[in-house]
Write a protein that holds these residues in place. Sequence first.
Motif, PDB file in Angstrom:
ATOM      1  N   ARG A 278       0.843  -1.195   0.000  1.00  0.00           N
ATOM      2  CA  ARG A 278       0.000   0.000   0.000  1.00  0.00           C
ATOM      3  C   ARG A 278       0.874   1.239   0.000  1.00  0.00           C
ATOM      4  O   ARG A 278       1.781   1.364   0.832  1.00  0.00           O
ATOM      5  CB  ARG A 278      -0.907   0.012   1.239  1.00  0.00           C
ATOM      6  CG  ARG A 278      -1.873  -1.165   1.319  1.00  0.00           C
ATOM      7  CD  ARG A 278      -2.968  -1.047   0.290  1.00  0.00           C
ATOM      8  NE  ARG A 278      -3.906  -2.170   0.356  1.00  0.00           N
ATOM      9  CZ  ARG A 278      -4.967  -2.288  -0.408  1.00  0.00           C
ATOM     10  NH1 ARG A 278      -5.236  -1.345  -1.307  1.00  0.00           N
ATOM     11  NH2 ARG A 278      -5.768  -3.344  -0.315  1.00  0.00           N
ATOM     12  N   ASP A 279       0.617   2.150  -0.940  1.00  0.00           N
ATOM     13  CA  ASP A 279       1.396   3.380  -0.966  1.00  0.00           C
ATOM     14  C   ASP A 279       0.826   4.384   0.032  1.00  0.00           C
ATOM     15  O   ASP A 279      -0.043   4.051   0.847  1.00  0.00           O
ATOM     16  CB  ASP A 279       1.450   3.960  -2.387  1.00  0.00           C
ATOM     17  CG  ASP A 279       0.074   4.352  -2.902  1.00  0.00           C
ATOM     18  OD1 ASP A 279      -0.906   4.242  -2.142  1.00  0.00           O
ATOM     19  OD2 ASP A 279      -0.021   4.785  -4.064  1.00  0.00           O
ATOM     20  N   ALA A 280       1.305   5.637  -0.037  1.00  0.00           N
ATOM     21  CA  ALA A 280       0.885   6.643   0.938  1.00  0.00           C
ATOM     22  C   ALA A 280      -0.613   6.925   0.869  1.00  0.00           C
ATOM     23  O   ALA A 280      -1.229   7.265   1.877  1.00  0.00           O
ATOM     24  CB  ALA A 280       1.676   7.932   0.712  1.00  0.00           C
ATOM     25  N   SER A 281      -1.218   6.760  -0.311  1.00  0.00           N
ATOM     26  CA  SER A 281      -2.653   7.001  -0.453  1.00  0.00           C
ATOM     27  C   SER A 281      -3.492   5.757  -0.235  1.00  0.00           C
ATOM     28  O   SER A 281      -4.714   5.808  -0.367  1.00  0.00           O
ATOM     29  CB  SER A 281      -2.946   7.568  -1.848  1.00  0.00           C
ATOM     30  OG  SER A 281      -2.554   6.642  -2.849  1.00  0.00           O
TER      31      SER A 281
ATOM     32  N   SER B 199       2.932  -1.585   4.319  1.00  0.00           N
ATOM     33  CA  SER B 199       3.341  -0.275   3.829  1.00  0.00           C
ATOM     34  C   SER B 199       4.791  -0.360   3.370  1.00  0.00           C
ATOM     35  O   SER B 199       5.466  -1.370   3.566  1.00  0.00           O
ATOM     36  CB  SER B 199       3.198   0.774   4.937  1.00  0.00           C
ATOM     37  OG  SER B 199       4.106   0.491   5.992  1.00  0.00           O
TER      38      SER B 199
ATOM     39  N   LYS C 294       7.959   9.275   3.132  1.00  0.00           N
ATOM     40  CA  LYS C 294       6.771   8.446   2.908  1.00  0.00           C
ATOM     41  C   LYS C 294       5.847   8.507   4.114  1.00  0.00           C
ATOM     42  O   LYS C 294       4.625   8.505   3.966  1.00  0.00           O
ATOM     43  CB  LYS C 294       7.198   7.005   2.627  1.00  0.00           C
ATOM     44  CG  LYS C 294       8.027   6.849   1.351  1.00  0.00           C
ATOM     45  CD  LYS C 294       7.226   7.233   0.125  1.00  0.00           C
ATOM     46  CE  LYS C 294       8.019   7.045  -1.140  1.00  0.00           C
ATOM     47  NZ  LYS C 294       7.262   7.461  -2.351  1.00  0.00           N
ATOM     48  N   ASP C 295       6.424   8.561   5.307  1.00  0.00           N
ATOM     49  CA  ASP C 295       5.592   8.693   6.505  1.00  0.00           C
ATOM     50  C   ASP C 295       4.828  10.013   6.490  1.00  0.00           C
ATOM     51  O   ASP C 295       3.650  10.077   6.856  1.00  0.00           O
ATOM     52  CB  ASP C 295       6.453   8.593   7.765  1.00  0.00           C
ATOM     53  CG  ASP C 295       7.068   7.217   7.927  1.00  0.00           C
ATOM     54  OD1 ASP C 295       6.483   6.253   7.414  1.00  0.00           O
ATOM     55  OD2 ASP C 295       8.138   7.122   8.567  1.00  0.00           O
TER      56      ASP C 295
ATOM     57  N   GLU D 161       4.010  11.793   3.809  1.00  0.00           N
ATOM     58  CA  GLU D 161       2.985  11.734   2.778  1.00  0.00           C
ATOM     59  C   GLU D 161       1.804  10.884   3.240  1.00  0.00           C
ATOM     60  O   GLU D 161       0.641  11.221   2.989  1.00  0.00           O
ATOM     61  CB  GLU D 161       3.577  11.171   1.491  1.00  0.00           C
ATOM     62  CG  GLU D 161       4.614  12.084   0.847  1.00  0.00           C
ATOM     63  CD  GLU D 161       5.277  11.425  -0.335  1.00  0.00           C
ATOM     64  OE1 GLU D 161       4.914  10.271  -0.656  1.00  0.00           O
ATOM     65  OE2 GLU D 161       6.166  12.051  -0.939  1.00  0.00           O
ATOM     66  N   ALA D 162       2.090   9.765   3.912  1.00  0.00           N
ATOM     67  CA  ALA D 162       1.009   8.905   4.400  1.00  0.00           C
ATOM     68  C   ALA D 162       0.169   9.631   5.445  1.00  0.00           C
ATOM     69  O   ALA D 162      -1.067   9.525   5.448  1.00  0.00           O
ATOM     70  CB  ALA D 162       1.588   7.615   4.971  1.00  0.00           C
TER      71      ALA D 162
ATOM     72  N   ARG E 131      -0.232  12.873   5.742  1.00  0.00           N
ATOM     73  CA  ARG E 131      -1.023  13.915   5.088  1.00  0.00           C
ATOM     74  C   ARG E 131      -2.214  13.324   4.355  1.00  0.00           C
ATOM     75  O   ARG E 131      -3.322  13.877   4.369  1.00  0.00           O
ATOM     76  CB  ARG E 131      -0.124  14.700   4.125  1.00  0.00           C
ATOM     77  CG  ARG E 131       0.892  15.582   4.840  1.00  0.00           C
ATOM     78  CD  ARG E 131       1.849  16.225   3.866  1.00  0.00           C
ATOM     79  NE  ARG E 131       2.759  17.137   4.557  1.00  0.00           N
ATOM     80  CZ  ARG E 131       3.802  17.724   3.971  1.00  0.00           C
ATOM     81  NH1 ARG E 131       4.066  17.496   2.704  1.00  0.00           N
ATOM     82  NH2 ARG E 131       4.572  18.535   4.669  1.00  0.00           N
ATOM     83  N   SER E 132      -2.001  12.189   3.679  1.00  0.00           N
ATOM     84  CA  SER E 132      -3.118  11.542   2.976  1.00  0.00           C
ATOM     85  C   SER E 132      -4.184  11.090   3.961  1.00  0.00           C
ATOM     86  O   SER E 132      -5.391  11.252   3.717  1.00  0.00           O
ATOM     87  CB  SER E 132      -2.602  10.350   2.173  1.00  0.00           C
ATOM     88  OG  SER E 132      -1.675  10.762   1.192  1.00  0.00           O
TER      89      SER E 132
END
Length: 490
Positions: free
Chosen positions: A177-180, A308, A431-432, A434-435, A437-438
């Motif tokens: 699973r990506d940040a979104s 993740s 990445k943390d 961005e995750a 924030r998403s």
Amino acid sequence: MRLEDKSPTLAELTDAQREQAMTRFRVLRFHTERGVPLPRAAQAAGVGLRTVERWLAQYRADGLTGLVRRTRGDRGRRKLPIEAVGLIEGLFLKKPRPSAAAVYRRVLTLCKEREWPTPSYSTVYAIISRVNPALTTLAHEGPARFRDKYELVHRHRAVRPNAVWQADHTQLDLLIRDASGKPVRPWLTTVIDDHSRALAGYSVFVDAPSAFQTSLALRQAIWRKAEPSWAVCGIPDALYVDHGSDFTSKPLEQVAVDLHFELVYSTIARPQGRGKIERLFGTLNTELLPELPGYLMHGKPATEPRLSLAELDRTLGIFLIGNYNSRTHREIRLAPQVAWAGDGWLPRMPNSLEALDLLLISVAKARTVHRDGIHFQGIRYMDPTLAAYVKEAVTIRYDPRDVAEIRVFHRNRFLCRAVSPEHCGQVITLKDIEAARSAHRRTLRGQIRERVTPVAEFLVPQTEAAVIPVSRPAATEPKKAKLRTYREDL
């Protein structure tokens, strides 16, 4: 009559011949010692009477060796002349590849013309089947296919640790699973030591391979590790890579010049030269990835992807450092980390981590020093050295895998390491961020939906009530067209 073992030459027989002779000998003893008539003994053994009679005569003449089936003196030799055999092989190796039946028909004609013995179809097929597969591949599939399957490969091993390193990328057979929260297939870059097969560094990411990801893996490979069990470090004498755009980039060439190591490129479309690092990828795909959620089988995930990128990074690190580097390698008969350490030696190291980052970490951002520090990605970074550079333009460089700390340069001169007071002692990645924030955006969207839905439900009845029904006139006959075009319209 009682049969006796007259086999002084039994030891000269092969195991198969000895077993065959003893089987026939037991049939004869069943007849002579128990008084069973020879026809009944033959019937009980499932053998013809004439055959058993022949065995008895051969035994009386030559003992047990007489019971061994005798081979023809011309076994394995064909009656065809050697020229005919060569003709059959030559016809089969011609392009386009002929069928066995086509070769057989052509050979029949040629043998009659030259008055040679006519071969059977089975003989022609046997000759074709015994043609060297390498010859068949080169003749019918071309040099490229022959090179991939049968060409001789020199298995070279570096004479000492850090003499040659190999670096390459692979897309893992896994969904994460990506940040979104969307499922994506990650990439892995690894750097291994050619002599010891030890893993020197790695980088896992979700975007396409780039020079930056290569630089991250090289930075980890060259510098000292925090884990005591992972001692592999230093500057290699040569780095063996393929012709990917990230490996042929100018920044990597400049790094090679500054760190004094040689860039060696493998031959294009020749994977044999990268077999050692490909073997590591194969180990991951067969031992680790099938145990993880989201593993791909025939292009489809066997289980629901849940990991993740950070969790996959930690899982890979545990396997590669704690398992792969510490277990005995089947080819070198030593654990990679033991083979790298050897009898003890000192690797060639860069002057400082800051100097290495200046070469390898290509992510550079221009920032201005404020009274409360430097702001980047919504995080504030502080260091006492920055007090003398308020309102000055600086360049920050950072490792995307840990942005709790940044390195600050002023006019290409290293100033300090600035840290975030709020995240001091923590490891936080881009990445943390961005995750987080998403996730925050998803939470806000959910709150918006919770507030908008009741409003929409409240407005619908009022809107319907405000609509005034409009009375429609009764349906009347449609007017006839004034223009008469057909007789029926009159």
